[in-house]
Design an enzyme around this catalytic site. Structure first.
Site, short mmCIF file in Angstrom:
data_model
loop_
_atom_site.label_atom_id
_atom_site.label_comp_id
_atom_site.label_asym_id
_atom_site.label_seq_id
_atom_site.Cartn_x
_atom_site.Cartn_y
_atom_site.Cartn_z
N LEU A 88 32.44 31.74 42.03
CA LEU A 88 32.16 32.61 43.18
C LEU A 88 31.15 33.66 42.73
O LEU A 88 31.49 34.56 41.95
CB LEU A 88 33.44 33.32 43.64
N CYS A 125 36.07 44.25 51.10
CA CYS A 125 34.94 43.72 50.33
C CYS A 125 35.36 42.42 49.63
O CYS A 125 34.65 41.42 49.68
CB CYS A 125 34.45 44.76 49.34
N CYS A 126 36.53 42.42 48.98
CA CYS A 126 37.01 41.19 48.32
C CYS A 126 37.27 40.08 49.33
O CYS A 126 37.02 38.91 49.05
CB CYS A 126 38.28 41.47 47.52
N GLY A 162 42.59 30.03 36.23
CA GLY A 162 42.80 30.45 34.85
C GLY A 162 43.83 31.54 34.70
O GLY A 162 43.87 32.21 33.66
N ASP A 189 48.30 38.26 31.68
CA ASP A 189 47.19 39.06 32.22
C ASP A 189 47.68 40.42 32.72
O ASP A 189 47.01 41.44 32.56
CB ASP A 189 46.53 38.35 33.41
N CYS A 206 33.70 42.03 39.30
CA CYS A 206 32.41 42.55 39.75
C CYS A 206 32.08 43.86 39.03
O CYS A 206 32.98 44.66 38.74
CB CYS A 206 32.44 42.80 41.25
N CYS A 231 33.41 47.32 40.16
CA CYS A 231 34.88 47.46 40.15
C CYS A 231 35.48 47.16 38.79
O CYS A 231 36.68 46.89 38.67
CB CYS A 231 35.47 46.52 41.20
N CYS A 267 42.44 40.65 43.55
CA CYS A 267 41.33 40.49 44.52
C CYS A 267 41.77 39.76 45.79
O CYS A 267 41.03 39.75 46.77
CB CYS A 267 40.19 39.74 43.87
S1 SF4 Z 1 35.62 43.11 43.09
FE1 SF4 Z 1 34.61 44.89 44.04
S2 SF4 Z 1 32.47 44.32 44.48
FE2 SF4 Z 1 33.67 42.43 43.99
S3 SF4 Z 1 34.23 41.64 45.97
FE3 SF4 Z 1 35.96 42.91 45.27
S4 SF4 Z 1 35.59 45.01 46.04
FE4 SF4 Z 1 33.68 43.80 46.28
#
Ligand code: SF4
EC number: 1.8.4.10
Length: 249
Positions: free
Chosen positions: A85, A137-138, A159, A164, A219, A222, A245
């Site tokens: 992804l 966002c996720c 994984g 974790d 990401c 984050c 996420c």
């Molecule tokens: S980890 Fe952060 S930047 Fe990535 S999709 Fe989720 S909120 Fe968005």
């Protein structure tokens, strides 16, 4: 990167491999019949079981934090596709690992992107959604693309490891996800030492940030560096209640 690149909205147009309820029933039966025995198998055996029993396409999802799962799949589930992804917010080092995976395991990697680029998301949702509403966002950049790209598959492999985080301590080796697909977690019982040993034994591609204070990598906006000895996932969404996420719920 020599990998197939697909956008989530195009992936969502693929036929759903679970459209026939009889297939979902068969997969549930496999989980009930074989789940307990799989708990006692090693990762190679679990992947070989999936390759032999699922009787349909298998997806192996990769975070690129390490490439253990890619390597195990190459050895024990050679027909499976590798899925990455690309949220548009990864560290450059993560994208470099993905490129190296595409070269080392040729013809295997499918990279899925969200429907919107970060700039398009900023225009639609306002800037820096990840800071204001990381859950949304996720959902837009991870959960929806994964749901789209897994439509042709009967099963997927993650994984996840029990070590974790406390939230992952009860991760089973085999489960049925919310879509009815089988989800296999062949590394569930692995420790960080197991991962390090496998990487060294097989001379795997290493994410450089894992050796620079980033034991858990998502990401870039984050993911923060973690102090030695701290919870490895404490650098993820630091300052938010969020710990996952949404891909594994
Ligand atoms: S980890 Fe952060 S930047 Fe990535 S999709 Fe989720 S909120 Fe968005």
């Amino acid at each position: 990167m020599s990998a197939e690149l697909i956008r989530a909205d195009a992936a969502a147009a693929a036929p759903d491999a679970l459209a026939d309820p009889a297939i979902a029933r068969r997969l549930l039966g496999l989980a009930l019949d074989h789940g307990p025995a799989l708990e006692g198998m090693d990762a190679a055996g679990i992947l070989a079981w999936a390759a032999g029993h699922v009787r349909g396409p298998l997806a192996v999802t990769l975070s690129m934090q390490d490439t253990v799962l890619a390597d195990l799949a190459a050895r024990h589930a050679p027909e499976a596709d590798l899925i990455f992804l690309d949220t548009g917010y990864h560290f450059p080092e993560t994208l470099a690992v993905a490129a190296a995976v595409a070269e080392r395991y040729p013809g295997r990697l499918r990279t899925v992107t969200p429907e919107a680029t970060p700039a398009e998301q900023d225009a639609a949702e306002g800037p820096d959604l990840w800071a204001r509403d990381p859950g949304r966002c996720c959902a837009l950049r991870k959960v929806r693309p994964l749901a789209a790209v897994t439509r042709p598959y009967l099963a997927w492999v993650s994984g996840l490891k029990r070590c974790d985080a406390p939230t992952r301590a009860r991760t089973p080796v085999l489960e049925v996800d919310r879509t009815g697909r089988l989800k296999l977690n062949p590394l569930a019982a692995w420790t960080e030492a197991d991962v390090a040993r496998y990487i060294a034994e097989h001379e795997l591609i290493v994410h450089p940030l894992t050796r620079a204070g980033y034991p858990s990598i998502g990401c870039a906006p984050c993911t923060a560096r973690v102090a030695p000895g701290a919870d490895p996932r404490s650098g993820r969404w630091s300052g938010h209640e969020k710990t996952e996420c949404g891909l594994h719920t």
